[in-house]
Structure formats: C-alpha cells, structure tokens
Design a protein around this motif. Structure first.
Motif, PDB file in Angstrom:
ATOM      1  N   LEU A 290       0.857  -1.192   0.000  1.00 29.87           N
ATOM      2  CA  LEU A 290       0.000   0.000   0.000  1.00 29.87           C
ATOM      3  C   LEU A 290       0.890   1.238   0.000  1.00 29.87           C
ATOM      4  CD1 LEU A 290      -3.205   0.711   1.979  1.00 29.87           C
ATOM      5  CD2 LEU A 290      -1.325   2.336   2.165  1.00 29.87           C
ATOM      6  N   ILE A 291       0.551   2.199  -0.860  1.00 31.20           N
ATOM      7  CA  ILE A 291       1.253   3.477  -0.869  1.00 31.20           C
ATOM      8  C   ILE A 291       0.210   4.594  -0.870  1.00 31.20           C
ATOM      9  CG2 ILE A 291       1.520   3.347  -3.393  1.00 31.20           C
ATOM     10  CD1 ILE A 291       4.102   5.029  -3.015  1.00 31.20           C
ATOM     11  N   SER A 292       0.401   5.558   0.027  1.00 29.82           N
ATOM     12  CA  SER A 292      -0.583   6.616   0.223  1.00 29.82           C
ATOM     13  C   SER A 292       0.133   7.940   0.481  1.00 29.82           C
ATOM     14  CB  SER A 292      -1.490   6.261   1.407  1.00 29.82           C
ATOM     15  OG  SER A 292      -2.325   7.328   1.761  1.00 29.82           O
ATOM     16  N   LYS A 293      -0.443   9.017  -0.065  1.00 28.56           N
ATOM     17  CA  LYS A 293       0.027  10.381   0.211  1.00 28.56           C
ATOM     18  C   LYS A 293       1.524  10.537  -0.042  1.00 28.56           C
ATOM     19  CE  LYS A 293      -3.490  10.811   3.810  1.00 28.56           C
ATOM     20  NZ  LYS A 293      -3.755  11.037   5.253  1.00 28.56           N
ATOM     21  N   ASP A 316     -16.034 -15.452   0.099  1.00 27.28           N
ATOM     22  CA  ASP A 316     -15.398 -14.235  -0.384  1.00 27.28           C
ATOM     23  C   ASP A 316     -14.122 -13.920   0.390  1.00 27.28           C
ATOM     24  OD1 ASP A 316     -17.134 -13.806   1.803  1.00 27.28           O
ATOM     25  OD2 ASP A 316     -16.999 -11.645   1.512  1.00 27.28           O
ATOM     26  N   ASN A 317     -13.147 -13.383  -0.299  1.00 30.19           N
ATOM     27  CA  ASN A 317     -11.931 -12.802   0.267  1.00 30.19           C
ATOM     28  C   ASN A 317     -11.524 -11.627  -0.606  1.00 30.19           C
ATOM     29  OD1 ASN A 317     -11.198 -14.334  -1.948  1.00 30.19           O
ATOM     30  ND2 ASN A 317      -9.308 -15.095  -1.061  1.00 30.19           N
ATOM     31  N   TYR A 318     -10.679 -10.723  -0.060  1.00 26.95           N
ATOM     32  CA  TYR A 318     -10.394  -9.464  -0.732  1.00 26.95           C
ATOM     33  C   TYR A 318      -8.880  -9.234  -0.728  1.00 26.95           C
ATOM     34  CZ  TYR A 318     -15.398  -8.992  -0.035  1.00 26.95           C
ATOM     35  OH  TYR A 318     -16.751  -9.228  -0.044  1.00 26.95           O
ATOM     36  N   LEU A 319      -8.270  -9.432  -1.901  1.00 28.59           N
ATOM     37  CA  LEU A 319      -6.819  -9.358  -2.047  1.00 28.59           C
ATOM     38  C   LEU A 319      -6.459  -8.224  -3.010  1.00 28.59           C
ATOM     39  CD1 LEU A 319      -6.061 -13.182  -2.497  1.00 28.59           C
ATOM     40  CD2 LEU A 319      -6.187 -11.880  -0.361  1.00 28.59           C
ATOM     41  N   TYR A 320      -5.366  -7.510  -2.671  1.00 28.42           N
ATOM     42  CA  TYR A 320      -4.889  -6.398  -3.496  1.00 28.42           C
ATOM     43  C   TYR A 320      -3.366  -6.469  -3.576  1.00 28.42           C
ATOM     44  CZ  TYR A 320      -9.562  -4.865  -2.107  1.00 28.42           C
ATOM     45  OH  TYR A 320     -10.909  -4.815  -1.864  1.00 28.42           O
ATOM     46  N   GLY A 321      -2.842  -6.473  -4.808  1.00 33.26           N
ATOM     47  CA  GLY A 321      -1.396  -6.522  -4.984  1.00 33.26           C
ATOM     48  C   GLY A 321      -0.741  -5.192  -4.661  1.00 33.26           C
ATOM     49  N   LEU A 322      -1.099  -4.152  -5.423  1.00 38.04           N
ATOM     50  CA  LEU A 322      -0.588  -2.797  -5.216  1.00 38.04           C
ATOM     51  C   LEU A 322      -1.789  -1.877  -5.022  1.00 38.04           C
ATOM     52  CD1 LEU A 322       1.634  -0.630  -5.200  1.00 38.04           C
ATOM     53  CD2 LEU A 322       1.498  -0.589  -7.711  1.00 38.04           C
ATOM     54  N   ASP A 323      -1.894  -1.276  -3.854  1.00 40.11           N
ATOM     55  CA  ASP A 323      -3.033  -0.441  -3.478  1.00 40.11           C
ATOM     56  C   ASP A 323      -2.551   1.004  -3.356  1.00 40.11           C
ATOM     57  OD1 ASP A 323      -5.656  -0.055  -2.940  1.00 40.11           O
ATOM     58  OD2 ASP A 323      -5.704  -1.143  -1.044  1.00 40.11           O
ATOM     59  N   ILE A 324      -3.093   1.902  -4.193  1.00 40.25           N
ATOM     60  CA  ILE A 324      -2.605   3.283  -4.279  1.00 40.25           C
ATOM     61  C   ILE A 324      -3.722   4.230  -3.860  1.00 40.25           C
ATOM     62  CG2 ILE A 324      -1.594   5.019  -5.797  1.00 40.25           C
ATOM     63  CD1 ILE A 324      -0.707   2.735  -7.646  1.00 40.25           C
ATOM     64  N   TYR A 325      -3.402   5.141  -2.912  1.00 39.63           N
ATOM     65  CA  TYR A 325      -4.400   6.069  -2.375  1.00 39.63           C
ATOM     66  C   TYR A 325      -3.855   7.500  -2.361  1.00 39.63           C
ATOM     67  CZ  TYR A 325      -7.170   2.168  -0.470  1.00 39.63           C
ATOM     68  OH  TYR A 325      -7.935   1.042  -0.321  1.00 39.63           O
ATOM     69  N   ASN A 326      -4.697   8.429  -2.766  1.00 40.86           N
ATOM     70  CA  ASN A 326      -4.587   9.838  -2.384  1.00 40.86           C
ATOM     71  C   ASN A 326      -3.179  10.428  -2.575  1.00 40.86           C
ATOM     72  OD1 ASN A 326      -5.224  12.340  -1.376  1.00 40.86           O
ATOM     73  ND2 ASN A 326      -5.352  11.688   0.763  1.00 40.86           N
ATOM     74  N   LEU A 327      -2.766  10.513  -3.819  1.00 38.38           N
ATOM     75  CA  LEU A 327      -1.457  11.117  -4.097  1.00 38.38           C
ATOM     76  C   LEU A 327      -1.465  11.773  -5.468  1.00 38.38           C
ATOM     77  CD1 LEU A 327      -0.061   8.966  -6.262  1.00 38.38           C
ATOM     78  CD2 LEU A 327       0.424   7.695  -4.186  1.00 38.38           C
ATOM     79  N   ASN A 328      -0.364  12.435  -5.787  1.00 34.79           N
ATOM     80  CA  ASN A 328      -0.199  13.092  -7.081  1.00 34.79           C
ATOM     81  C   ASN A 328       1.140  12.683  -7.684  1.00 34.79           C
ATOM     82  OD1 ASN A 328      -2.591  14.949  -6.968  1.00 34.79           O
ATOM     83  ND2 ASN A 328      -1.494  15.715  -5.180  1.00 34.79           N
ATOM     84  N   ASN A 329       1.065  12.301  -8.947  1.00 35.85           N
ATOM     85  CA  ASN A 329       2.263  11.995  -9.730  1.00 35.85           C
ATOM     86  C   ASN A 329       2.963  10.742  -9.223  1.00 35.85           C
ATOM     87  OD1 ASN A 329       4.369  12.017 -11.505  1.00 35.85           O
ATOM     88  ND2 ASN A 329       5.343  13.871 -10.701  1.00 35.85           N
TER      89      ASN A 329
END
Length: 733
Positions: A290-293, A316-329
C-alpha cells in the motif's frame, strides 16, 4: 708362517665382506624407514602434525574499528545505548549474541556490522544521523514493545540498511514490524536507503487489532528501497475505512506499507505474500503493498506475488497486490504482479493486481504484466473516484484475468474497470475469462465503466486488443467528450458474430460528445489464422493448393527386389533375454566351439580368470592374502628384483577375453565360484578393505625388523672367527 699369512688375508677378506653386508643392511633399513615414513605421511596426514601459522586475532580496537564480544559489549553499549562518545566509529560484532534486547544507537556517523554472526532476539533503534547497518542477521521470536515492536526502528536521517537479514516469527496477538521508519509530516525523515536485504516475516495478529507489517515507512522523504526481498505470511483482516477512505493506518496487515514518503523510489524488489489464517471478519482482506500520500513516486521493476489457498470457492476474500491512495504523480512501470486464490463467489470478493482510489492525479501505469485468478469478481486494474477526482493513464500493459462473471453489476470480470474522472487507456493487451458459462448479459469486458459513481467521466480508449469469452471489448455506462476507437475483441465464444459491435454503450443518451468507430469483433480462429497462416507473404495473403506437375506418386514396386534366404533360423528368440540357456551365443549349434576358442584365447593371453566357462582355474591355484603378502616380502627382500603383482597365481597384466561373444551362463557361474573360493577365512573382506598404503607401511615395518637382527648375528660370527684365528696362530707358534 705362510699359512698364517693366508689366514690373516682370509680373515681380512671376511672382515671386509661382513662390513659391506652390515653397511648395506643398515643403509637398506634407513632407506626403508624413510620410505615407510613417506607413505605414512601421504596416506594418513592426521598422524603427523604440521605447524601452521595462525593469524593474529584483531585487536579489540583497530584505528576507528571496534570488535564487539561478550567481554566488552557493555563498555560500548552501556545499558544498551551507544552514546555520542563513539561518533565516527565502526563496530563489528565478533561473535553470536542472544537475548540482548534493544540496542539504541545515538552516535552519529556509525557503522554497525555483523560479518556473519547471528543476533538472536536482539533489536536496534537508530536515533542518530548517518548510521549504517550492514551484514546483520537478526533472528527473532519474541515481542519488543520497548522498540515499538520493530526489529529495526529508524528515527533519524541518512540511515542506510544494506544486506540486513531479518527472520521474525511474531508471537500471537502482538504488534510487530520487520523495519519501521517513522517521523511526522512537518519534519519527515530524509534519505533512508534499504538495499539488498531480506525480511521473512510471519504475523499472527489473528484476534486483536494490532499491526503486523514486514516494512512500514511513515513520513520518509527522498527514500530508496531497492533490490530487496520481502516475504510475509499474514492473516486476513478487516480494513478500517475512514471518512476519506483508506490510509496506511487502515491496514492491520501488510507486506509493505508506505505513507507520506514524497519522492520515494521502490525499485527491483521481490514481494511474496501468503495468507496463513482466516479469522472471522466481515471483509477478510490483505494488501501486499500500500502506498498513500506519497507524491512524485516511482514503483518500477518489482515482482509482487500473492496467494490465498485457505479460502474455499464460494467464500469471499479481498486481495490487493498494489493499493494506491490519495497522491499526485506516480509512475508504476515494468512490474510483474500476480494474484492466485481459490476464494471468491458470485458478486463478492476481489483479487486485484492494482487498485487506485482518489483523490489522485498524474498516475502513469505502463508496461506492467498483471495476472489474476479467482472464483469471484476480478479486475486487473481497478480505479475509482468515490472519494475524489482521479486522472490517470493506462498504457501498454499485458493483463490476464480470470473470475466469475454474472449479470449483477458487482459480478464483474474485466481487464480494466475505470470509474475515473479522466482516463486514457491505450495499446493494452487484455485477456479475460470466466470460470462459468458466459451469456450475452454477463459482465465480462476488456475495458469497462460498469459500476456507477458520481460525476462526469471522460475517456480516451484506443488501440486495445481484448481476448475474451464475452461479447464486448469495451463497455461504458456514461461518458463526456470521450473517444472509443480501433479496439478489437477476439472472442472465444462461438455465439459471437464477427464484425463491428465490440463497444457496448447502453443508453446513448447517457453519453455527451461520444466519438466511437472501428471497434471490431473477430472469432479467435479467424484472428490466429490471419496472423499465423500467411503462405505467400503477399499483400492479399492468397493461398492456392499445390499442383503435382511431375506426376510424383507415393507407390513403390517391390516385385523386383531380391529376397535373402540366407537368414539363420533360431529355435529361440535371440532378442529376448533368458529365452534360451544359450542366450548370448551366435548359434546354438556352435556354443561348444565358441567356448573352446575362447578358452584357447584366454590361455594365450595369460590364463585370465575373465575367460570362458572352461574353468581353467582350480581351487588349488587360489592364493590367499597371507601367501600374497609373504611372496611380496620375499620378492622385495631376497633377490632385490621386483616381481609382477599377481592374483591367484596369475599375472595381473594379462589381457581380458577378446571374444566378441557374450560369456555364457556357465562361464558366469564359473567366475562366481572362483570369486567365492577366493573369499577364504585367511583373506576376509575386512582384510582386503584395508588401504594399500597401510599394507605397505606394515610390510616395511616387518622388512625393517629383518635387518636389525642380522647385525647381531654377524658380530658374534666375527668374534668367534677372530678367536679361532688367534688360537690357531698360537698353536702354530
């Protein structure tokens, strides 16, 4: 008097002869002793010891380098703290340590090295500038609340971790990290470097809401994470969403978590994440990274692999490889991301290689290789503007996704689901499949905006190729000032008709300023035939059936071929082993002659035991090991000549049987009987297994003993001879 002169001459001659014999005996004994010593040294080096130069141990302090051992560690880490008194020093752990607990580094410009030694249940807190930790191996299985749960906690600028190996098996229900670097947004850390390191992290926060992360970086500006391997085994946990969506604090389990790290470069790393437990949760989830801000970031040339085989199909299950939140560039390029799970059900579950959540802008996702398989909804790249506007570019990626498609809007299988404010999607190769049968109303697309979000959505979707079980390459619920051009659907579905119609736009009134054309559909057979079956390489790709101009035919006239009546007839099959007792001979009628020839050949070659079955060797000719040793001693001591080594009374240099025929069974039995007869009690297998060098040494010892008594025999003979001559002389006088 004349007789006396002759006796004196004779006595002198005898003296000279005895002296020569004695001298030669002593010389031979010395030579033999030397030879035996040489043989002993070569064959059994452990008997003799050679003095070797042992290098000096380094001093505890050499210039600015300090060698740490159990005797002096308290002198430097006083109460576990390395103070500023040791600025600009290099400290090397010179032995293994255990249970040192927390070691705090408060000296600037310090290098700490491990040089191959293990530090068990020993952790570091870096609270000084310009500190390097290198070649350390930390093995941990305890909780470290005094170090915020971290194997290495970093609190200062310019820290460099190189070739650090951390193996952390976390106790149950405690907070833990492999590497934890943190500061605050107003005063972030700077220039953190993590390179060439390995972290194996196994978390067990099954029943409590505490953090378990292999790597967690919070407010670290201008950081570099390069060429590392991060391996984690973690439970599925609920994500704690806030009013503005998710952030780093929302995820309780992570392989890598990054937030507030502007200008970070994450390059050439290998991430492996597997699910080790499935506690009871409403939405059991796991992020690998996960990468954020973190503005102006680069994520390039990494490999991310996730698996969950604990969740069964239909759950059900919930998997994420690369999770990107709330950033610029941010640029995400040349990565290989793969997710495989047995979990998922209709309209519930995820296995997304990349997920993007706004507000976010200037996102460039290009030339990545994405793969995912699940039994529920599945999307290669999922982007949405629910929490804020999104603007991104998705180009030149290879995406392969398999899931369970259905008519419900959440039962979606797509290469790209773009719920974005502004999105450019160009030149991607996408393959999508459903684990179930596909109907025309099922939601399976290459590129889609299928799940509605607020606001306007502008798209530029061009030159994408989609391989699918479905009916459409592109699907858009609505759009504003968008273009959908030159997208190709290659369908494996036999019910799909070729032609235009690869774009599904639902209600045309939901689109304003939409331009779309040349979105074709081809059946998979036609596509591969067109691209792979070019015969003449011409412009028209014409194909004509070859003509047989020369009248070539496939018939052979064998009537004039002569037959061979000279083939030998066998009363048995010579190709089947064991088909006859005469197996291996050329002809059953010639077996006796062949054996006779082999026997004569063997006798000419030296009467070798490896000859035919005539049985030339008898039990009387078998020589035991004892007789062999005696002959060997005599051959080297009596005549001075060297005899050819022989076995069973035969010359060892004889040639083997030169016959091309395979030895018969009788011959094999004869050889076996000879081998058994040679295994007499006097020559047991244990005796024969001794090394030749040891035998030679024992023989030389016996040989040496023969010469020493000979001197004692010669001396009395000389004395008696001298007395006899004197007595005879006195009688004559």
């Amino acid at each position: 008097m004349k007789g006396i002169r002759y006796d004196v001459k004779l006595f002198t001659l005898l003296m000279v002869i005895c002296f020569i014999i004695s001298l030669s005996s002593v010389s031979a004994a010395d030579l033999n002793e030397t030879n035996s010593t040489i043989k002993l040294d070569v064959e059994d080096v452990s008997i003799l010891t050679v003095d070797e130069e042992i290098p000096d141990q380094p001093d505890l302090v050499v210039n600015d380098t300090i060698y740490i051992d159990s005797d002096n560690i308290d002198d430097y880490f006083t109460n576990g703290v390395l103070t500023s008194r040791f600025n600009d020093k290099t400290l090397i752990f010179n032995q293994n340590f255990e249970n040192l607990g927390k070691l705090s580094i408060r000296a600037n410009n310090v290098t700490i090295k491990g040089i191959g030694y293990d530090l068990k249940n020993t952790v570091f807190q870096v609270d000084a500038r310009d500190v390097t930790l290198s070649d350390l191996y930390l093995e941990l299985d305890s909780a470290f609340p005094e170090n915020d749960g971290a194997a290495i906690e970093i609190l200062s600028d310019n820290v460099y971790l190189n070739n650090v190996n951390i193996n952390y098996i976390v106790p149950k229900n405690v907070e833990a990290y492999g590497i934890y670097a943190m500061s605050d947004p107003e005063n972030p850390l700077r220039n953190l470097k993590i390179k060439n390191s390995l972290i194996n992290f196994e978390g067990h926060n099954d029943d409590v809401n505490v953090y378990n992360c292999a790597v967690k970086l919070l407010d670290c500006k201008d950081s570099l994470v390069e060429n590392n391997t991060f391996i984690s085994a973690l439970p599925l946990k609920d994500i704690i969403f806030g009013a503005d969506g998710a952030e780093l604090a929302s995820d309780l389990v992570l392989t890598v978590g990054i937030e507030g790290c502007n200008n970070i470069s994450f390059i050439g790393n290998h991430l492996f994440s597997e699910v080790n437990k499935r506690p009871e949760n409403l939405y059991p989830s796991l992020d690998c990274m996960l990468i954020s801000k973190s503005d102006n970031s680069l994520i390039c040339n990494n490999s991310i692999f996730m698996t969950d085989f604990l969740t069964y199909p239909g759950i059900d299950n919930y998997l994420y490889g690369l999770d990107i939140y709330n950033l610029n560039n941010i640029t995400v390029c040349h990565n290989n991301i793969s997710i495989i799970t047995t979990g998922g059900k209709l309209a519930a579950g995820t296995a997304y290689p990349i997920q993007i959540t706004g507000p976010i802008s200037e996102v460039n996702i290009t030339e990545n290789d994405l793969y995912s398989f699940s039994n529920g909804p599945n999307i290669g790249i999922y982007s949405q503007n629910f929490y804020g506007a999104t603007s991104l570019s998705i180009t030149k990626n290879r995406i392969n996704v398999t899931g369970l498609a259905g008519t419900h809007e959440w039962a979606l299988v797509a290469g790209i689901e773009s719920q974005d404010t502004c999105s450019t999607i160009l030149n991607n190769i996408i393959e999508v499949h459903s684990v179930g049968d596909v109907s025309i109303d099922d939601n399976i697309y290459g590129i889609s905006y299928r799940q509605s979000t607020n606001g306007d959505h502008q798209y530029d979707i061009e030159n994408n190729t989609v391989f699918s079980d479905g009916y459409y390459a592109v699907n858009l619920l609505s759009s504003v000032n968008s273009k959908v051009i030159n997208n190709l659907l290659v369908s494996y579905n036999s019910k799909v008709n070729s032609g235009n119609g690869g774009f599904r736009y639902w209600d045309v009134n939901s689109h304003r300023g939409l331009e779309f054309y040349n979105n074709q559909i081809m059946r998979a057979f036609d596509y591969f035939a067109l691209n792979n079956n070019n015969v003449d390489n011409g412009d028209r790709n014409d194909y004509s059936t070859p003509k047989n101009d020369k009248g070539i035919k496939n018939e052979i006239d064998g009537s004039k071929l002569p037959g061979d009546n000279k083939d030998k007839k066998y009363p048995f099959n010579p190709l089947i082993p064991g088909n006859s007792k005469d197996y291996g001979t050329n002809d059953q009628t010639q077996t006796g002659d062949d054996n006779k020839d082999d026997s004569s050949s063997d006798s000419e070659g030296g009467n070798s035991q490896q000859g035919s079955s005539s049985g030339n060797s008898t039990k009387d000719n078998v020589m035991s090991l004892k007789d062999y040793l005696i002959n060997f001693i005599n051959s080297n001591t009596e005549g001075g000549s060297v005899n050819t080594t022989s076995y069973n009374g035969q010359n060892a240099n004889v040639q083997s049987n030169q016959s091309d025929a395979t030895p018969s069974a009788e011959g094999a039995e004869s050889a076996a009987s000879q081998s058994k007869s040679s295994m007499s009690p006097d020559s047991s297998a244990a005796g024969e297994s001794e090394s030749v060098s040891k035998k030679a040494y024992e023989i030389d010892e016996k040989y040496e003993e023969k010469f020493i008594p000979s001197i004692f025999f010669i001396i009395p003979v000389l004395i008696l001879l001298f007395i006899g001559v004197r007595r005879k002389k006195s009688n004559l006088d």
